[in-house]
Design an enzyme around this catalytic site. Sequence first.
Site, PDB file in Angstrom:
ATOM      1  CG  ASP A  52     -96.601 -42.380  17.853  1.00  0.00           C
ATOM      2  OD1 ASP A  52     -95.367 -42.515  17.784  1.00  0.00           O
ATOM      3  OD2 ASP A  52     -97.400 -43.298  17.600  1.00  0.00           O
ATOM      4  CG  ASP A  78    -103.049 -42.217  10.649  1.00  0.00           C
ATOM      5  OD1 ASP A  78    -101.956 -42.529  10.145  1.00  0.00           O
ATOM      6  OD2 ASP A  78    -104.108 -42.854  10.435  1.00  0.00           O
ATOM      7  CE1 TYR A 168     -89.217 -49.965   7.265  1.00  0.00           C
ATOM      8  CE2 TYR A 168     -87.114 -50.977   6.731  1.00  0.00           C
ATOM      9  CZ  TYR A 168     -87.862 -50.100   7.496  1.00  0.00           C
ATOM     10  OH  TYR A 168     -87.256 -49.364   8.481  1.00  0.00           O
ATOM     11  CE  LYS A 172     -88.245 -46.634   6.721  1.00  0.00           C
ATOM     12  NZ  LYS A 172     -88.628 -45.440   7.497  1.00  0.00           N
TER      13      LYS A 172
HETATM   14  N1  LIG Z   1     -85.539 -50.345  14.484  1.00  0.00           N
HETATM   15  C1  LIG Z   1     -84.830 -50.510  13.395  1.00  0.00           C
HETATM   16  O1  LIG Z   1     -84.114 -51.524  13.221  1.00  0.00           O
HETATM   17  C2  LIG Z   1     -84.825 -49.452  12.319  1.00  0.00           C
HETATM   18  C3  LIG Z   1     -83.791 -49.468  11.365  1.00  0.00           C
HETATM   19  C4  LIG Z   1     -83.785 -48.512  10.363  1.00  0.00           C
HETATM   20  C5  LIG Z   1     -84.786 -47.573  10.300  1.00  0.00           C
HETATM   21  N2  LIG Z   1     -85.778 -47.582  11.232  1.00  0.00           N
HETATM   22  C6  LIG Z   1     -86.818 -46.565  11.117  1.00  0.00           C
HETATM   23  O2  LIG Z   1     -86.797 -45.770  12.281  1.00  0.00           O
HETATM   24  C7  LIG Z   1     -88.097 -45.238  12.524  1.00  0.00           C
HETATM   25  C8  LIG Z   1     -88.481 -45.479  13.972  1.00  0.00           C
HETATM   26  O3  LIG Z   1     -88.500 -46.878  14.207  1.00  0.00           O
HETATM   27  P1  LIG Z   1     -88.465 -47.525  15.662  1.00  0.00           P
HETATM   28  O4  LIG Z   1     -87.502 -48.664  15.574  1.00  0.00           O
HETATM   29  O5  LIG Z   1     -88.288 -46.494  16.708  1.00  0.00           O
HETATM   30  O6  LIG Z   1     -89.922 -48.166  15.715  1.00  0.00           O
HETATM   31  P2  LIG Z   1     -91.140 -47.951  16.748  1.00  0.00           P
HETATM   32  O7  LIG Z   1     -92.166 -48.952  16.310  1.00  0.00           O
HETATM   33  O8  LIG Z   1     -90.647 -47.984  18.148  1.00  0.00           O
HETATM   34  O9  LIG Z   1     -91.623 -46.489  16.383  1.00  0.00           O
HETATM   35  C9  LIG Z   1     -92.429 -46.187  15.275  1.00  0.00           C
HETATM   36  C10 LIG Z   1     -93.512 -45.236  15.741  1.00  0.00           C
HETATM   37  O10 LIG Z   1     -94.275 -44.855  14.595  1.00  0.00           O
HETATM   38  C11 LIG Z   1     -95.619 -44.777  15.004  1.00  0.00           C
HETATM   39  N3  LIG Z   1     -96.503 -44.923  13.833  1.00  0.00           N
HETATM   40  C12 LIG Z   1     -96.787 -46.055  13.135  1.00  0.00           C
HETATM   41  N4  LIG Z   1     -97.666 -45.776  12.174  1.00  0.00           N
HETATM   42  C13 LIG Z   1     -97.946 -44.448  12.278  1.00  0.00           C
HETATM   43  C14 LIG Z   1     -98.816 -43.577  11.582  1.00  0.00           C
HETATM   44  N5  LIG Z   1     -99.605 -44.007  10.596  1.00  0.00           N
HETATM   45  N6  LIG Z   1     -98.838 -42.265  11.938  1.00  0.00           N
HETATM   46  C15 LIG Z   1     -98.066 -41.821  12.947  1.00  0.00           C
HETATM   47  N7  LIG Z   1     -97.245 -42.610  13.663  1.00  0.00           N
HETATM   48  C16 LIG Z   1     -97.197 -43.912  13.327  1.00  0.00           C
HETATM   49  C17 LIG Z   1     -95.809 -45.927  15.990  1.00  0.00           C
HETATM   50  O11 LIG Z   1     -96.945 -45.729  16.815  1.00  0.00           O
HETATM   51  C18 LIG Z   1     -94.492 -45.874  16.751  1.00  0.00           C
HETATM   52  O12 LIG Z   1     -94.598 -45.071  17.904  1.00  0.00           O
HETATM   53  C19 LIG Z   1     -89.024 -45.924  11.501  1.00  0.00           C
HETATM   54  O13 LIG Z   1     -89.238 -45.052  10.423  1.00  0.00           O
HETATM   55  C20 LIG Z   1     -88.225 -47.115  11.037  1.00  0.00           C
HETATM   56  O14 LIG Z   1     -88.573 -47.489   9.715  1.00  0.00           O
HETATM   57  C21 LIG Z   1     -85.825 -48.494  12.248  1.00  0.00           C
END
Ligand SMILES: NC(=O)c1ccc[n+]([C@@H]2O[C@H](COP(=O)([O-])OP(=O)(O)OC[C@H]3O[C@@H](n4cnc5c(N)ncnc54)[C@H](O)[C@@H]3O)[C@@H](O)[C@H]2O)c1
Length: 270
Positions: A52, A78, A168, A172
């Site tokens: 992360d 990152d 976004y 995606k």
């Molecule tokens: N929550 C939703 O509604 C939802 C819906 C569809 C898809 N998603 C996708 O699911 C995935 C996880 O989302 P989540 O809801 O658990 O969000 P979250 O914010 O809890 O987790 C995202 C993680 O990505 C990390 N991150 C951000 N930028 C980064 C970088 N440059 N390098 C490495 N790590 C990085 C953050 O530190 C965080 O821990 C994402 O790709 C998101 O687009 C989420």
Amino acid sequence: MTGISDHRETGPDATDLPEGPRVALVTGGGGDIGGVTCERLARDGWTVAVTDLDPDAAERVAARIAASGGSARATRMDVADPDDIRTAVDLIGREYGRVDAVVCAAGIEPPQDLAAIEVSAWDLTLDVNVRGPALLAQAVLPWWRRQRSGSLVTITSRTWLGGAHPAYAASKAGLVGLTRSLALELGPIGVTANAVAPSFVRTRFSAQRGDERLLDAYAERARAATPLGVLVRPEDVANAVAFLASDQAARITGEVLHVCAGSQLPLFVR
Ligand SMILES: NC(=O)c1ccc[n+]([C@@H]2O[C@H](COP(=O)([O-])OP(=O)(O)OC[C@H]3O[C@@H](n4cnc5c(N)ncnc54)[C@H](O)[C@@H]3O)[C@@H](O)[C@H]2O)c1
């Protein structure tokens, strides 16, 4: 033809593969969906490299896995930084001697709407959500080649079909295109590539939509918009990822598995 395999490679030099559990590398593993996915993979017997941008978040997930008897290590990575990706993959590959599954859960959504969004926010969204998974697959390629097996699971979003912030949704949709292309390129070395597309999941990520009251109202609208009438949970996403990463899905590639209670279907009338 130029492809992901045409670039300079670093990586394994030995020919013997170590015995022992296979290794899953998860990006965004400190996040809500990523963390639950790491824990699920560990329960399934994978050694999990929890990566992360936020090292403390990754550390907490790795500690939870270790406390429940699983095997995990935390690494800061990152995915917007190509050098960071190569360094982290090298570190993880050399520590375990293999990298089998790669799960791309790191993701960001810019807060601004179309009128306000700045070029730097467009670029960062695409760098994290699309370029990161591409460069990560490139960095892992030497390990996959050596093993002649592996799996890539990207976490896209139901909004790849439209319906979120334009940057976004574009990122995606791009991730779906990337995953399907990689399925073609990686297939001949025995590596699958599939995408999981969740709908709204209540996580830290979704908290940017506003305060608790606004979020409650949004969640209710999202729930009501699904044929099943339920909200998707992080564990629902983790189940799909765990399946696609596993040998059970060894003959499935290039797919988009929607985990969205049916909300990927065209609008319908009840
Ligand atoms: N929550 C939703 O509604 C939802 C819906 C569809 C898809 N998603 C996708 O699911 C995935 C996880 O989302 P989540 O809801 O658990 O969000 P979250 O914010 O809890 O987790 C995202 C993680 O990505 C990390 N991150 C951000 N930028 C980064 C970088 N440059 N390098 C490495 N790590 C990085 C953050 O530190 C965080 O821990 C994402 O790709 C998101 O687009 C989420």
